[in-house]
Every structure is written in structure tokens, then in C-alpha cells.
Design a protein around this motif. Structure first.
Motif, PDB file in Angstrom:
ATOM      1  N   PRO A   1       0.802  -1.229   0.000  1.00 38.40           N
ATOM      2  CA  PRO A   1       0.000   0.000   0.000  1.00 38.40           C
ATOM      3  C   PRO A   1       0.832   1.276   0.000  1.00 38.40           C
ATOM      4  O   PRO A   1       0.273   2.367  -0.140  1.00 38.40           O
ATOM      5  CB  PRO A   1      -0.817  -0.115   1.303  1.00 38.40           C
ATOM      6  N   SER A   2       2.163   1.163   0.158  1.00 38.20           N
ATOM      7  CA  SER A   2       2.991   2.371   0.127  1.00 38.20           C
ATOM      8  C   SER A   2       2.879   3.092  -1.217  1.00 38.20           C
ATOM      9  O   SER A   2       3.215   4.270  -1.333  1.00 38.20           O
ATOM     10  CB  SER A   2       4.460   2.028   0.397  1.00 38.20           C
ATOM     11  N   LEU A   3       2.389   2.381  -2.215  1.00 40.41           N
ATOM     12  CA  LEU A   3       2.143   2.988  -3.523  1.00 40.41           C
ATOM     13  C   LEU A   3       1.213   4.201  -3.381  1.00 40.41           C
ATOM     14  O   LEU A   3       1.380   5.204  -4.086  1.00 40.41           O
ATOM     15  CB  LEU A   3       1.522   1.953  -4.455  1.00 40.41           C
ATOM     16  N   ILE A   4       0.235   4.102  -2.464  1.00 40.13           N
ATOM     17  CA  ILE A   4      -0.700   5.224  -2.258  1.00 40.13           C
ATOM     18  C   ILE A   4       0.078   6.446  -1.796  1.00 40.13           C
ATOM     19  O   ILE A   4      -0.197   7.573  -2.209  1.00 40.13           O
ATOM     20  CB  ILE A   4      -1.782   4.842  -1.225  1.00 40.13           C
ATOM     21  N   TYR A   5       1.058   6.222  -0.929  1.00 39.67           N
ATOM     22  CA  TYR A   5       1.891   7.324  -0.429  1.00 39.67           C
ATOM     23  C   TYR A   5       2.680   7.952  -1.575  1.00 39.67           C
ATOM     24  O   TYR A   5       2.800   9.182  -1.668  1.00 39.67           O
ATOM     25  CB  TYR A   5       2.831   6.809   0.654  1.00 39.67           C
ATOM     26  N   ASP A   6       3.212   7.108  -2.456  1.00 42.44           N
ATOM     27  CA  ASP A   6       3.961   7.613  -3.614  1.00 42.44           C
ATOM     28  C   ASP A   6       3.096   8.557  -4.442  1.00 42.44           C
ATOM     29  O   ASP A   6       3.527   9.656  -4.823  1.00 42.44           O
ATOM     30  CB  ASP A   6       4.436   6.454  -4.502  1.00 42.44           C
ATOM     31  N   LEU A   7       1.881   8.129  -4.736  1.00 41.91           N
ATOM     32  CA  LEU A   7       0.986   8.941  -5.555  1.00 41.91           C
ATOM     33  C   LEU A   7       0.497  10.172  -4.803  1.00 41.91           C
ATOM     34  O   LEU A   7       0.342  11.244  -5.377  1.00 41.91           O
ATOM     35  CB  LEU A   7      -0.211   8.097  -6.009  1.00 41.91           C
ATOM     36  N   HIS A   8       0.263   9.992  -3.501  1.00 32.77           N
ATOM     37  CA  HIS A   8      -0.242  11.082  -2.657  1.00 32.77           C
ATOM     38  C   HIS A   8       0.715  12.276  -2.665  1.00 32.77           C
ATOM     39  O   HIS A   8       0.289  13.428  -2.530  1.00 32.77           O
ATOM     40  CB  HIS A   8      -0.423  10.558  -1.223  1.00 32.77           C
ATOM     41  N   SER A   9       2.005  11.989  -2.841  1.00 30.56           N
ATOM     42  CA  SER A   9       3.019  13.046  -2.775  1.00 30.56           C
ATOM     43  C   SER A   9       3.227  13.763  -4.112  1.00 30.56           C
ATOM     44  O   SER A   9       4.035  14.685  -4.194  1.00 30.56           O
ATOM     45  CB  SER A   9       4.357  12.458  -2.305  1.00 30.56           C
ATOM     46  N   LEU A  10       2.512  13.331  -5.160  1.00 29.72           N
ATOM     47  CA  LEU A  10       2.677  13.918  -6.487  1.00 29.72           C
ATOM     48  C   LEU A  10       1.486  14.830  -6.780  1.00 29.72           C
ATOM     49  O   LEU A  10       0.370  14.349  -7.006  1.00 29.72           O
ATOM     50  CB  LEU A  10       2.772  12.821  -7.552  1.00 29.72           C
TER      51      LEU A  10
ATOM     52  N   GLU B   1     -13.181   1.093   5.276  1.00 32.55           N
ATOM     53  CA  GLU B   1     -12.010   1.912   5.604  1.00 32.55           C
ATOM     54  C   GLU B   1     -11.025   1.137   6.471  1.00 32.55           C
ATOM     55  O   GLU B   1      -9.811   1.208   6.270  1.00 32.55           O
ATOM     56  CB  GLU B   1     -12.450   3.179   6.340  1.00 32.55           C
ATOM     57  N   GLU B   2     -11.566   0.390   7.458  1.00 36.40           N
ATOM     58  CA  GLU B   2     -10.662  -0.283   8.396  1.00 36.40           C
ATOM     59  C   GLU B   2      -9.787  -1.324   7.709  1.00 36.40           C
ATOM     60  O   GLU B   2      -8.647  -1.558   8.128  1.00 36.40           O
ATOM     61  CB  GLU B   2     -11.444  -0.928   9.551  1.00 36.40           C
ATOM     62  N   ASP B   3     -10.315  -1.962   6.643  1.00 36.00           N
ATOM     63  CA  ASP B   3      -9.501  -2.936   5.915  1.00 36.00           C
ATOM     64  C   ASP B   3      -8.342  -2.256   5.198  1.00 36.00           C
ATOM     65  O   ASP B   3      -7.269  -2.836   5.033  1.00 36.00           O
ATOM     66  CB  ASP B   3     -10.354  -3.699   4.896  1.00 36.00           C
ATOM     67  N   LEU B   4      -8.560  -1.027   4.765  1.00 39.37           N
ATOM     68  CA  LEU B   4      -7.490  -0.261   4.129  1.00 39.37           C
ATOM     69  C   LEU B   4      -6.501   0.247   5.170  1.00 39.37           C
ATOM     70  O   LEU B   4      -5.282   0.082   5.026  1.00 39.37           O
ATOM     71  CB  LEU B   4      -8.089   0.907   3.347  1.00 39.37           C
TER      72      LEU B   4
ATOM     73  N   LEU C   1       0.926   7.036   6.521  1.00 34.38           N
ATOM     74  CA  LEU C   1      -0.125   7.036   5.507  1.00 34.38           C
ATOM     75  C   LEU C   1      -1.508   7.054   6.137  1.00 34.38           C
ATOM     76  O   LEU C   1      -2.426   7.693   5.608  1.00 34.38           O
ATOM     77  CB  LEU C   1       0.032   5.822   4.586  1.00 34.38           C
ATOM     78  N   VAL C   2      -1.674   6.376   7.272  1.00 26.97           N
ATOM     79  CA  VAL C   2      -2.968   6.388   7.954  1.00 26.97           C
ATOM     80  C   VAL C   2      -3.386   7.821   8.278  1.00 26.97           C
ATOM     81  O   VAL C   2      -4.533   8.213   8.055  1.00 26.97           O
ATOM     82  CB  VAL C   2      -2.928   5.541   9.248  1.00 26.97           C
ATOM     83  N   SER C   3      -2.444   8.614   8.796  1.00 24.29           N
ATOM     84  CA  SER C   3      -2.778   9.988   9.167  1.00 24.29           C
ATOM     85  C   SER C   3      -3.196  10.790   7.934  1.00 24.29           C
ATOM     86  O   SER C   3      -4.121  11.604   8.001  1.00 24.29           O
ATOM     87  CB  SER C   3      -1.591  10.657   9.864  1.00 24.29           C
TER      88      SER C   3
END
Length: 342
Positions: free
Chosen positions: A136-145, A157-160, A168-170
Motif C-alpha cells: 500500500p505504500s504505492l498510495i503514499y507515492d501517488l499522494h506526494s505527487l 475503511e478499516e480494511d485499508l 499514511l494512515v494519518s
């Protein structure tokens, strides 16, 4: 009999959506900064299977593309593209930036660099079944662009959140959350009525039959549309003038079987091992499932990940869970126990 087969397909996005105005408006407002060439917040769209999450996300992004010339969208099914590489590759491929990327030898970081260097139009990335990402760190990669806006679609949501790290949770908790409930029978009837109006000739199916489909689907629009599509196809093939009650009964059973098979075919290799363990040993608890699982695979995932597999399969009616979280046991769903066609 069938006027427009596209309308009856599962992935069809209608010109107007039924009973989701609030959710459409919410998601549209999240993406609105893009119209001014500004970064948009990440949106998390959640709800049960068949609640219209994918349809709404595609509907809103299509409307956005109609209004704004310099905006692109890309859609990734993360259950099918569950590795970090596959998801990154799919996004880059939709952007036309994979010409010299080799699937076997190109490192992941180079794919992220490609996205960072992307200087084309702002792009909305729909990550469907995002809780299925192995990394799921991929979401962080995209979130920063800032040139990318992200729509994350998940059942819960809890499963994610349970599978991502604290940083990333924050960020995800501060994102915009669009929550969708199951459809009521009356709402499903309206959806089916609209689909039959545009997809079928007149008097092919009556209101009572549409209500019966809605009742049998138990809030799942995907199943409801599947029953209608299967019934129409069978009646058309057999040269009936209309959909009979017998055809409808058979269609309900066939549509459930088709959706179940599609879900089974979507399972990742590790999920399939877990499913087969439950099929062989169920009813069985998570700890015993994980013990069998670690014996059968070379690179076993954590207990938490296996629990997320079980939760996902329960949401898609492949498994059923009984008991509290402490003594929960899983078994295969009894297809005969599904809501019958009345």
C-alpha cells in the motif's frame, strides 16, 4: 428484444445515476480544484459490494473530462493489478509512458520517477479495490505527487487502514471520505427500470418482475443488473417475446454463479490458497487457517494480511463468518441460502 446491450453490462456508466446525488456532489467538490489547475485532495470511497462505488467514481471523472480540456483519468483494478509494479505500470501505460519499460527488469523506483517527471495534464487515478494492494505504500507515492488526484475505492475503511503504516494512515484519515450504503429495494427498482428502458424493447419485463429482482439482489446493484442481463440474454436466445417468470428464476441462479466465479477468478494466488483451506477444513478459525496457509506457501503473509483476505472474501460472499472476533469461524457460503427469487 435487446435494444442496447451496453446498458446491461456490469461496467456500464449511465448518463445519469440513480439515488447517488449527494455522493456525486461530494466527490465532484473534492475534484473541483483540478478545474483551476490546483491539486485536489485524495478521496476515499467506501461501501459494500454493489453499492455503486466504481460507477460513481467513473461517472464523476467522466463529467470532469467533459468540462475541463486538460484533465486525464486512469482506472486501475488493484485486485487484478495487486503488485506495486503492475499498478504503476498500468498508470504509466494509460499515460503513454511505457514504451521503453521492461516488465522483467525495470526497477519500481524508476516507475515512480517516471510519474514524478510526468508533465502532461493533471490526472485523476482511480484505484479500485485499493485494499488489495500487496504494497500500500504505492498510495503514499501517488499522494506526494501534486499532478495526480487519487480516488481510493474499498469496501471498508478499516480494511485499508489496517494494512498501511502510520504516516499514511494519518494522511488517509484527513482525506475526503465518501461513504455509500446498500441500495434499498425501491432504489434498485429505479436502477433496473432505467436500465430496462434504455437497454430493452418495451413490454419485455414488467414492474412486478423488476421488484422481484430488486428483492432477490438484497441491495446489490451488480447482482440486480446481472440478473436482468442474464434473463434478457436467455429470452433473446430462445426467441421469447418477453421475459417469463421461469426465465427469471433461472437467471437469478445463473447470475449469482457468474458473479461468484468472477470473484473466484479474481483471487490472488495467496487468497486462493486461503479459500481452498476453508473449503477443505471449514468451519475453521483464523489461527488454524494461518497455520495451514504457512505450511502450503513459500513466502507466507502475516496473520493480519490473512485476516484481511478472509474479510474480503466474506464481503464478496465467497465465505461466511460466524461467531465473535474471538471465536470466529469461516466456511464456504451456502449458495442455496441466498435470497430466493420470490
Amino acid at each position: 428484444m435487446i435494444r442496447d446491450a451496453r446498458v446491461l453490462r456490469a461496467g456500464f456508466v449511465p448518463q445519469e445515476v440513480e439515488h447517488r446525488d449527494a455522493e456525486v456532489n461530494h466527490l465532484s467538490s473534492v475534484l473541483e480544484p483540478i478545474t483551476n489547475e490546483e491539486p485536489a485532495d485524495t478521496a476515499i470511497v467506501t461501501g459494500p459490494s454493489g453499492a455503486g462505488k466504481t460507477c460513481i467514481s467513473k461517472f464523476v471523472t467522466e463529467r470532469l473530462r467533459e468540462e475541463v480540456l486538460n484533465v486525464e483519468t486512469t482506472y486501475v483494478n488493484c485486485w487484478r493489478n495487486y503488485t506495486r509494479f503492475r499498478t504503476l505500470y498500468q498508470i504509466l501505460d494509460d499515460l503513454g509512458a511505457t514504451i521503453d519499460i521492461h516488465r522483467q527488469s525495470t526497477p519500481h523506483d524508476e516507475l515512480v520517477d517516471r510519474l514524478q517527471q510526468h508533465d502532461g495534464p493533471r490526472t485523476v487515478v482511480i484505484l479500485d479495490e485499493v485494499d488489495q494492494l500487496e504494497d500500500p505504500s504505492l498510495i503514499y507515492d501517488l499522494h506526494s505527487l501534486p499532478q495526480f488526484a487519487i480516488i481510493c475505492i474499498a469496501n471498508k475503511e478499516e480494511d485499508l487502514f489496517s494494512r498501511v503504516d502510520d504516516r499514511l494512515v494519518s494522511r488517509l484519515r484527513s482525506s475526503e471520505h465518501v461513504r455509500m450504503d446498500k441500495y434499498h429495494d425501491e432504489q434498485l427498482y429505479d436502477i433496473l427500470s432505467a436500465r430496462s428502458k434504455w437497454g430493452l424493447d418495451e413490454d419485455i419485463i414488467n414492474d412486478n418482475q423488476l421488484y422481484r429482482i430488486a428483492d432477490a439482489a438484497a441491495g446489490d446493484a451488480r447482482l440486480a443488473i446481472g440478473i436482468l442481463r442474464t434473463a434478457a440474454g436467455k429470452a433473446d436466445r430462445e426467441n421469447h417475446e418477453r421475459i417469463t417468470d421461469d426465465i427469471l428464476l433461472d437467471a437469478a441462479e445463473d447470475a449469482r454463479a457468474q458473479i461468484k466465479q468472477t470473484s473466484l477468478d479474481s483471487l490472488t494466488p495467496h487468497q486462493r490458497v486461503v479459500y481452498d483451506i476453508v473449503r477443505e477444513h471449514g468451519p475453521v478459525g483464523p489461527s488454524e487457517i494461518h497455520d495451514h496457509y504457512t505450511d502450503e506457501v513459500d513466502d507466507p503473509r502475516t496473520k493480519r494480511t490473512v485476516r484481511s483476505y478472509l474479510s474480503k472474501m466474506a464481503q464478496y460472499n465467497l465465505l461466511e463468518a460466524e461467531g465473535t472476533s474471538r471465536d470466529r469461524e469461516y466456511s464456504l457460503v451456502d449458495s442455496a441460502a441466498a435470497s430466493p427469487m420470490q
